[in-house]
Every structure is written in structure tokens, then in C-alpha cells.
Motif scaffolding. Structure first.
Motif, PDB file in Angstrom:
ATOM      1  N   LEU A 110       0.849  -1.187   0.000  1.00  0.00           N
ATOM      2  CA  LEU A 110       0.000   0.000   0.000  1.00  0.00           C
ATOM      3  C   LEU A 110       0.888   1.241   0.000  1.00  0.00           C
ATOM      4  O   LEU A 110       1.791   1.351   0.830  1.00  0.00           O
ATOM      5  CB  LEU A 110      -0.917  -0.001   1.229  1.00  0.00           C
ATOM      6  N   ALA A 112       1.521   5.385   0.236  1.00  0.00           N
ATOM      7  CA  ALA A 112       0.967   6.607   0.821  1.00  0.00           C
ATOM      8  C   ALA A 112       0.332   7.488  -0.241  1.00  0.00           C
ATOM      9  O   ALA A 112       0.827   7.585  -1.372  1.00  0.00           O
ATOM     10  CB  ALA A 112       2.071   7.370   1.544  1.00  0.00           C
ATOM     11  N   SER A 128      -3.920  -4.532  -3.529  1.00  0.00           N
ATOM     12  CA  SER A 128      -3.517  -3.177  -3.144  1.00  0.00           C
ATOM     13  C   SER A 128      -4.653  -2.182  -3.313  1.00  0.00           C
ATOM     14  O   SER A 128      -4.618  -1.085  -2.747  1.00  0.00           O
ATOM     15  CB  SER A 128      -2.305  -2.724  -3.974  1.00  0.00           C
ATOM     16  N   GLU A 170       5.516   1.113  11.351  1.00  0.00           N
ATOM     17  CA  GLU A 170       4.809   1.794  10.274  1.00  0.00           C
ATOM     18  C   GLU A 170       4.977   1.097   8.929  1.00  0.00           C
ATOM     19  O   GLU A 170       4.347   1.458   7.952  1.00  0.00           O
ATOM     20  CB  GLU A 170       5.305   3.244  10.166  1.00  0.00           C
ATOM     21  N   THR A 171       5.861   0.090   8.869  1.00  0.00           N
ATOM     22  CA  THR A 171       6.051  -0.625   7.601  1.00  0.00           C
ATOM     23  C   THR A 171       5.191  -1.878   7.520  1.00  0.00           C
ATOM     24  O   THR A 171       5.047  -2.472   6.460  1.00  0.00           O
ATOM     25  CB  THR A 171       7.530  -1.026   7.415  1.00  0.00           C
ATOM     26  N   SER A 173       2.006  -2.003   9.269  1.00  0.00           N
ATOM     27  CA  SER A 173       0.634  -1.635   9.576  1.00  0.00           C
ATOM     28  C   SER A 173       0.326  -0.299   8.906  1.00  0.00           C
ATOM     29  O   SER A 173       1.226   0.469   8.593  1.00  0.00           O
ATOM     30  CB  SER A 173       0.433  -1.530  11.096  1.00  0.00           C
ATOM     31  N   VAL A 174      -0.957  -0.049   8.671  1.00  0.00           N
ATOM     32  CA  VAL A 174      -1.308   1.126   7.871  1.00  0.00           C
ATOM     33  C   VAL A 174      -2.470   1.900   8.485  1.00  0.00           C
ATOM     34  O   VAL A 174      -3.394   1.309   9.070  1.00  0.00           O
ATOM     35  CB  VAL A 174      -1.662   0.702   6.415  1.00  0.00           C
ATOM     36  N   TRP A 175      -2.375   3.215   8.392  1.00  0.00           N
ATOM     37  CA  TRP A 175      -3.460   4.101   8.804  1.00  0.00           C
ATOM     38  C   TRP A 175      -4.204   4.558   7.553  1.00  0.00           C
ATOM     39  O   TRP A 175      -3.594   4.932   6.548  1.00  0.00           O
ATOM     40  CB  TRP A 175      -2.915   5.327   9.536  1.00  0.00           C
ATOM     41  N   ILE A 190      -4.780   6.233   1.782  1.00  0.00           N
ATOM     42  CA  ILE A 190      -3.697   5.573   2.502  1.00  0.00           C
ATOM     43  C   ILE A 190      -2.765   6.643   3.065  1.00  0.00           C
ATOM     44  O   ILE A 190      -2.250   7.474   2.327  1.00  0.00           O
ATOM     45  CB  ILE A 190      -2.917   4.619   1.571  1.00  0.00           C
ATOM     46  N   ASN A 192       0.103   6.079   5.055  1.00  0.00           N
ATOM     47  CA  ASN A 192       1.529   5.732   5.112  1.00  0.00           C
ATOM     48  C   ASN A 192       1.806   4.495   4.262  1.00  0.00           C
ATOM     49  O   ASN A 192       0.935   3.627   4.089  1.00  0.00           O
ATOM     50  CB  ASN A 192       1.974   5.477   6.553  1.00  0.00           C
ATOM     51  N   THR A 193       2.993   4.415   3.715  1.00  0.00           N
ATOM     52  CA  THR A 193       3.393   3.269   2.898  1.00  0.00           C
ATOM     53  C   THR A 193       3.639   2.065   3.805  1.00  0.00           C
ATOM     54  O   THR A 193       4.316   2.178   4.832  1.00  0.00           O
ATOM     55  CB  THR A 193       4.670   3.596   2.106  1.00  0.00           C
ATOM     56  N   ALA A 194       3.095   0.916   3.431  1.00  0.00           N
ATOM     57  CA  ALA A 194       3.246  -0.288   4.256  1.00  0.00           C
ATOM     58  C   ALA A 194       3.047  -1.536   3.403  1.00  0.00           C
ATOM     59  O   ALA A 194       2.455  -1.478   2.317  1.00  0.00           O
ATOM     60  CB  ALA A 194       2.241  -0.279   5.399  1.00  0.00           C
TER      61      ALA A 194
END
Length: 506
Positions: A110, A112, A128, A170-171, A173-175, A190, A192-194
Motif C-alpha cells: 500500500l 501513501a 492493493s 509503520e512498515t 501496519s497502515v493508517w 492511505i 503511510n506506505t506499508a
């Protein structure tokens, strides 16, 4: 000019901090609950976990089937037999947990500022661009409020998705931020990138009421089969939101033979559970503070306040408080961070009865080392505040007397000598005591011992002295007591409750 008076009393001598820790240390008062899984299910590893200080084994039914968990439990039994160490069994339910299911188990990347859609169509393949979830009510276009909890998301709401028992990285899990609702689908930005790897991810939406039962049909099936077969000591009731959840679970257990004795630990994981904490505490046998999910629902600066308040209330009620998520970094690293070590110590000083290790032992690279490290931290905290190296020995049949003593947090450990009672269900005779002994394994400062059933709880002085000698020998062998220690003994002689103090000889 130098003052001759110290403004502050030194709480711990600096010299004692610089001394190396003893390799054979006194058992820690705070207990350790370890989650058994892929990295910690062999007889060899489980045996090492028991020797390192694990006193309760947690089986999480949000993944794995009954056969898998049964095989792990059989290995636990073999480890208990070989190490001669007691260990209780805890079944952790799934509850109304929102999940993203990745059937292909292919890694999902995913990026950002991109978009991803959450859909209740579980037949769809996870990708994705599309993530199927197990709940169809996330996008209900309604403004209805249920006890201040919304039943649908709206644009601007945040959603967290992470690997089961995520590490917080943060890599992995994603917010997400809700962008728009399209029918039953929720389109999100998305943040953050994860990369999400594995077959199962937990989805958490802040302050949203999930219209699913706390004890699901899958949970009931697991308890009714695996739980009954193995006479579980504890039930961890995930996502407890109301006292009624505990009452319903207890009613269900009461119909399952020996499970009427199983203790229910309410797992507080959301604002909804936090709002009804007092009434839940009144109904439950203990509390598990799930700081991972609560850390998403609450602002970071509020989490420690909740922890202190909740543990204090548990202490006052005389019910065990269990803290989770303390050494996340040890999932992949051999040593905890300085902040994590301090966090463990603070949880102990707050009055926590036990530390629950999840990902660290379930799928972590160093399950034994993690238990050993947490145990050493618990011990060092205890050594710094103990008054004297003595012990209380309490003779009990139900375990209540020993738990009552432990409620007042004595600085010395309590050896709970459980005297079995003969009971019958009109079809066969059996001895009680095993449940009561194992259920002490989660209470701070309690060290249970199951006595010989030939020695009743209320007996003659001669037989009481015989049981006491066995208890003292057990205490010496366990490292709880040594020569010249003073021992407080609480026992019943006839109708009278007697307390006596003895001093051990060489």
C-alpha cells in the motif's frame, strides 16, 4: 554552604544497581502469560518458557484450528511433566474483531496518498486496491447513536489495519482515512506506505460500535469442544463492552460441566468497554488491559492515565489486572528498548498482577529470551521494594483465603497450599483443587501448591504439621524460602482460623 539534610531520600542505593543480577534469582511476584504459537509450540521451547517464568499459557483462537491448538496443548502437558512446573491454560476468544482476510496470503503493498476500498464481499481477492472485511455494517448511512458510539464511519474517520498482534511498525501496519462511502464499500486514503504480509489482519475503527456479539458462534464452538476437553482455567473474553457480556459468558460456561469453575477475564479493548469499566470489573474475575487497541481509541497521553486508574481499581477490588503490549520490539530483537523496560517496571509498580506477551512469544524470534527478560525486570523491581525475604503460607480449599491475602499486596510471596476436597456429581467421585491451584498462577505474589488429598484442610495438629513440612520443603526447593527465614502460616484448626510465625532452622 552545604546542607546537612537531604532534600529527597534515595529510593534505591546506586551501588545495588551496579551489582550484577544473580543468575538464580528469587521468583518474580508478577506473573507472565505467554501466547503459544508457531515459534513457541514445541516441547523443547515450551519447557524453556516454563523454566524462564511463564505461568499461564494463552491459546488465541482468532487464528489456527482446534487440532492445531490441541497439538500445542499436548506439547505443553509434556513440558509441564518434564519440568515439574505448574502452568494454567487460557483460551482467548475472537469476539467482534474486524478482520481483513487475505486468502492468497500474498504480500499487499500500500502506497501513501493512494486509495484502497474496504468491501464486505469476502469472496473478493485481497489486493492493493481492494481489501475484503468480515463486517457489512461499516458503511451504514445512519446518524443513529448507541450509547454515544456511532454505528457507521464517515469521511474523515481513521481506520487502522495491521498484521494480527501487530508490532506497531509503520512498515507492517497502515493508517487509513475514510474518503467516501459507496454503498456497502468504504473508500479510504492511505496515510503511510506499508506492506501487509500474512493471511489475517486486524482492522480497528476508533469509537465505532460494532454490531456483532461479544461471544460469537465460533467462540462458543471452540469453548464447547476444545475448552471442555481441556478444562480451561481462564477465558479471555475479547472486546468486552458491557457487564452483560460477562454475565452471558458465565451463563454459557455454567452449562459446560467443569467449566463452571473457569474464571472470566474481561478484555478491555475499546472506548465502549472503558466507559463501562466499573460494572464490568464487578462481574469479571479479572481484567486484561489491551493497550494496543486502546492506544488507537485513546490519545497517547491518555493511555497511561487509564492504565493507572484501571489497575488501581482492580487492586481495590482484589481482582487480577493483566497488562499487554510491553516489549513489542522483542518480536524481532533480542533486547527490549529502554522505554519498554521502563514500561514493564512502571506496570509492576502500578500494581499489575501479570504481563501478557502476545506477538513476542507467538511468532517472535526470541520467545524464551523475552519471557526471561520480562521476568528479570519484574524481579529487579521487586528486589528494590521488598522489606524482607520471608513468606506467607496459606492453607485453603477454594483459594479464596490466599487471594484475599494477595489483594493487600504483601511484600513477601504467598504460598497457597490448596487442600483437595472429595466431591461427587452422583455418577463418580473426584477431587477438587486442580482448578483452584492453577487459577492462582495469574495472581501477583501467589505461588500455588496442590497438597496430598489425604490431608484435609481442617485436621488434627499432627496432620497439619505434616502438610506444613511438605509446604516448607516445596518452598525451599522452589527458592521461595531459605534457612533462618521467618514464615507466617495461616490455617484452619477446627472452627478457628490460626496465624502463627515460625523461624526455619538449618
Amino acid at each position: 554552604m552545604h546542607s546537612t539534610h537531604l532534600l529527597l531520600e534515595e529510593p534505591i542505593r546506586m551501588a545495588s544497581i551496579l551489582e550484577p543480577s544473580k543468575p538464580s534469582f528469587f521468583p518474580a511476584m508478577t506473573k507472565i502469560v505467554g501466547t503459544l504459537g508457531p515459534k513457541s509450540r514445541s516441547v523443547e521451547v515450551v519447557s524453556a518458557c516454563l523454566k524462564a517464568g511463564m505461568s499461564v499459557a494463552r491459546f488465541d483462537f482468532s487464528w489456527g484450528d482446534v487440532e492445531y491448538h490441541q497439538e500445542t496443548l499436548e506439547n505443553l502437558k509434556a513440558a509441564i511433566k518434564s519440568t515439574k512446573k505448574l502452568c494454567a491454560v487460557m483460551l482467548d476468544t475472537v469476539g467482534p474483531e474486524l478482520q481483513v482476510v487475505n486468502k492468497s496470503e500474498k504480500a499487499i503493498s500500500l502506497e501513501a496518498d493512494g486509495y484502497v476500498t474496504l468491501t464486505p464481499d469476502k469472496e473478493q481477492e485481497a489486493s492493493s486496491e481492494l481489501l475484503p472485511i468480515n463486517f457489512s455494517g461499516l458503511s451504514k448511512a445512519s446518524s443513529f447513536l448507541l450509547r454515544t458510539m456511532l454505528i457507521a464511519v464517515k469521511p474523515g474517520d481513521t481506520i487502522f489495519i495491521g498484521q494480527y498482534l501487530f508490532t506497531g511498525s509503520e512498515t507492517t501496519s497502515v493508517w487509513l482515512e475514510v474518503s467516501e462511502l459507496k454503498g456497502e464499500d468504504v473508500v479510504c486514503i492511505i496515510k503511510n506506505t506499508a506492506t501487509l504480509a500474512g493471511s489475517l489482519f486486524t482492522l480497528h475503527v476508533s469509537q465505532i460500535h460494532i454490531d456483532l456479539p461479544t461471544l460469537t458462534e465460533a467462540d462458543k464452538n471452540a469453548i464447547g469442544t476444545w475448552g471442555v476437553r481441556n478444562k480451561i482455567d481462564f477465558l479471555s473474553l475479547s472486546y468486552t463492552r458491557h457487564a452483560e457480556d460477562v454475565r452471558q459468558a458465565r451463563e454459557f460456561l455454567s452449562k459446560l460441566g467443569d467449566l463452571y469453575q473457569t474464571q472470566i477475564f474481561a478484555k478491555i479493548e475499546s472506548i465502549e468497554g472503558l466507559t463501562h469499566f466499573d460494572e464490568i470489573l464487578q462481574e469479571a474475575d479479572g481484567i486484561i488491559l489491551s493497550r494496543g487497541n486502546l492506544g488507537i481509541d485513546l490519545p497517547p497521553e491518555k493511555v497511561f492515565l487509564f492504565q493507572k486508574a484501571a489497575v488501581y481499581k482492580c487492586n481495590m477490588a482484589g481482582k487480577p489486572a493483566v497488562i499487554t503490549r510491553v516489549v513489542d520490539s522483542m518480536t524481532d530483537n533480542l533486547r527490549p528498548t529502554r522505554a519498554e523496560a521502563t514500561d514493564v517496571a512502571n506496570a509492576i509498580l502500578d500494581g499489575s498482577d501479570a504481563i501478557l506477551l502476545g506477538a513476542e512469544t507467538l511468532r517472535g524470534l526470541y520467545p524464551v529470551e523475552t519471557i526471561s527478560t520480562v521476568g528479570r525486570i519484574c524481579y529487579e523491581v521487586r528486589a528494590a521494594i521488598k522489606v524482607k525475604a520471608s513468606i506467607i503460607i496459606c492453607f485453603t480449599s477454594s483459594g479464596r483465603a490466599a487471594r484475599l491475602i494477595a489483594k493487600y499486596r504483601p511484600t513477601m510471596p504467598v504460598l497457597s497450599v490448596v487442600i483437595p476436597r472429595l466431591k461427587t456429581n452422583q455418577l463418580r467421585w473426584s477431587f477438587s483443587g486442580a482448578f483452584e491451584a492453577r487459577q492462582s498462577l495469574i495472581v501477583r505474589g501467589l505461588f500455588p501448591m496442590l497438597a496430598d488429598p489425604r490431608h484435609p484442610a481442617e485436621s488434627t495438629s499432627a496432620s497439619n504439621e505434616s502438610v506444613l513440612k511438605v509446604a516448607l520443603d516445596h518452598g525451599k526447593a522452589s527458592g521461595l524460602i531459605k534457612s533462618h527465614d521467618r514464615v507466617v502460616v495461616c490455617q484452619k484448626v477446627g472452627d478457628a482460623s490460626v496465624v502463627k510465625i515460625i523461624e526455619l532452622e538449618d
